[in-house]
Design a protein around this motif. Structure first.
Motif, PDB file in Angstrom:
ATOM      1  N   GLU A 134      -8.404 -23.966 -37.634  1.00 45.70           N
ATOM      2  CA  GLU A 134      -7.736 -24.528 -38.821  1.00 45.70           C
ATOM      3  C   GLU A 134      -8.803 -24.854 -39.873  1.00 45.70           C
ATOM      4  O   GLU A 134      -8.610 -24.640 -41.053  1.00 45.70           O
ATOM      5  N   VAL A 147     -10.684 -26.364 -45.286  1.00 47.59           N
ATOM      6  CA  VAL A 147     -10.456 -27.790 -45.062  1.00 47.59           C
ATOM      7  C   VAL A 147      -9.758 -28.356 -46.286  1.00 47.59           C
ATOM      8  O   VAL A 147     -10.229 -28.200 -47.404  1.00 47.59           O
ATOM      9  N   GLN A 195      -8.878 -33.947 -42.067  1.00 45.50           N
ATOM     10  CA  GLN A 195      -9.148 -32.687 -41.371  1.00 45.50           C
ATOM     11  C   GLN A 195     -10.655 -32.425 -41.246  1.00 45.50           C
ATOM     12  O   GLN A 195     -11.125 -31.971 -40.208  1.00 45.50           O
ATOM     13  N   GLU A 230     -11.947 -34.415 -38.429  1.00 42.63           N
ATOM     14  CA  GLU A 230     -11.500 -33.877 -37.146  1.00 42.63           C
ATOM     15  C   GLU A 230     -12.326 -32.640 -36.766  1.00 42.63           C
ATOM     16  O   GLU A 230     -12.778 -32.512 -35.633  1.00 42.63           O
TER      17      GLU A 230
END
Ligand code: HEM
Length: 426
Positions: free
Chosen positions: A194, A199, A204, A207
């Motif tokens: 992902e 980003v 995010q 993470e």
């Protein structure tokens, strides 16, 4: 939050805001290169690729970035050694690299020769054709056990139940990830991928950073263990190279991370996009059911027709004359692989999905030139076994509901592909 992470946070937030504003403006002004990222083309980007092709073999956007959806020019760009993947200042292109947040270790897909050549050679033994052919029964047994889990169910999700767990199990085998770590490894893979897709928030970014650190720690531990007690896996081969000082520990982390990222979502998307195309063209599905030995050809057509990697880019390392244009050093060319794969100059009836297609060059779905996909043979084996097994065992598969698409542009795939099943005999 420490001072440096606060600075990183502010920096990233301002970059995200500035980036969104610039993209919006260029897109409104009609820049077709910037449009490649625009959500309005998510469902069907092919008319945009056609528009770019109609502007000529090499189109220059307002931002100064070039793009091509000509098969011949994509191929030339990918094969021309005057182009590289690194910027002229030697840094990798795009993403978070260059930002004051910890950059993940680079994989060799982001490097130019001579480092690219050295590291690719060290990883190559794992992809030896003989070794991969011997691995075929294992792929079949993974597919069999995934289908056994859904046996008797009337509906399933081909992406979640089959497309996702298959490649992650294969990569875990390849790298020799211990059984106890495999669940977390799959989750880590999803988060890192992902992040590679772009980003879009601070949450995010945090993470992705945390998961990258976990993965690096895992690969580091395996490096130390396998240096003492080697097995028949890629990390053991690479650990030996580290021992002989042919690569550094950080390069090993980058290579292992690359294999996880490059081999995971791409293969999920081959299975999702390919099965969707087959089920949306019932006459093609009927043909495959009648002749399951067409599965390998169906994989090639699926890769051409709806490529999992839609585009990649290269940077001119010197002034280059190409397709009647002058590309200056440092300028980027986006090679729209999926556009080249639908170029009428290369393929007859390019918009048609035809698993018996025989004319035309090898598609560009695995790119071309020195970065040609190292895992192409493995991906083909996985795709062929899935298509063939489903055609033989679940001939009455049908699409139900609307598949959910991933919100990405360079990587194209489905998050879900719901189908109904009536298994043989039902
Ligand atoms: C259908 C599935 C796949 C597709 C469509 C795909 C596509 C690609 C493409 C387009 C590139 C070139 C990227 C560029 O030049 O910028 C690439 C490179 C690469 N792929 Fe794949 N890939 C797939 C599966 C795999 C698998 C299963 C693995 C390994 C487990 C793998 C490992 C790699 C590696 C290591 C590179 C870098 C090669 C280099 O830089 O020399 N790929 N892939």
């Amino acid at each position: 939050m420490t001072n440096s992470s606060a600075v990183a946070s502010l920096w990233l937030r301002s970059q995200l805001q500035a980036g969104r504003a610039a993209t919006w403006l260029l897109s409104e002004l009609g820049d077709l290169v910037v449009q490649l990222e625009h959500p309005r083309w998510r469902d069907d980007p092919y008319p945009l690729y056609e528009q770019i092709r109609q502007r000529g073999p090499l189109y220059r956007g307002l931002s100064g970035t070039w793009a091509t959806s000509s098969f011949a020019v994509c191929n030339q760009v990918l094969r021309d050694r005057r182009f590289g993947v690194q910027r002229v200042d030697g840094r990798a292109q795009g993403g978070l690299l260059g930002a004051p947040v910890p950059a993940p270790p680079e994989g060799f897909v982001e490097l130019d020769p001579p480092d690219h050549t050295r590291l690719r050679r060290l990883a190559m033994p794992a992809f030896n054709p003989k070794r991969l052919e011997a691995y075929r029964p294992r792929v079949q047994s993974i597919v069999d056990s995934l289908l056994a889990k859904v046996a008797g169910r009337e509906s399933l999700d081909l992406v979640r139940d089959l497309g996702t767990p298959l490649p992650i199990t294969v990569i875990s085998d390849l790298l020799g990830i211990p059984d106890a770590e495999r669940g977390a490894f799959a989750e880590f893979g999803e988060v890192v991928i992902e992040g590679f897709n772009g980003v879009s928030s601070m949450r995010q970014a945090r993470e992705v950073t945390a998961v990258t650190e976990h993965l690096v720690a895992l690969f580091d531990r395996l490096l130390r263990e396998r240096a003492v007690e080697p097995g028949d896996d890629v990390i053991s081969t690479l650990a030996a190279a580290v021992g002989e000082e042919r690569m550094t520990a950080r390069e090993l982390h980058g290579t292992a991370m690359l294999l996880l990222v490059a081999g995971f979502e791409t293969t999920v998307n081959l299975i999702g996009n390919g099965m969707r195309a087959l089920l949306e063209h019932p006459e093609q599905w009927a043909r495959l059911r009648a002749e399951p030995e067409l599965a390998a050809a169906a994989v090639e057509e699926a890769l051409r027709y709806d490529s999992p990697v839609q585009s990649t880019s290269r940077v001119a390392h010197t002034e280059i004359e190409l397709a009647g244009q002058t590309i200056k050093p440092g300028q980027t060319v986006v090679a729209i692989l999926a556009g080249g794969n639908r170029d009428a100059q290369a393929y007859e009836r390019p918009e048609q999905f035809d698993i018996t297609r025989s004319a035309g060059p090898e598609h560009l779905a695995f790119a071309s030139g020195i970065h040609y996909c190292l895992g192409a043979r493995l991906a083909r084996i996985e795709g062929e076994i899935v298509f063939r097994t489903l055609a033989e065992r679940m001939p009455s598969l049908r699409l139900v509901g609307r598949p959910e698409r991933r919100d990405t542009s360079a990587i194209r795939g489905l998050r879900t592909l719901p189908v109904t099943v009536a298994q043989r005999g039902q």
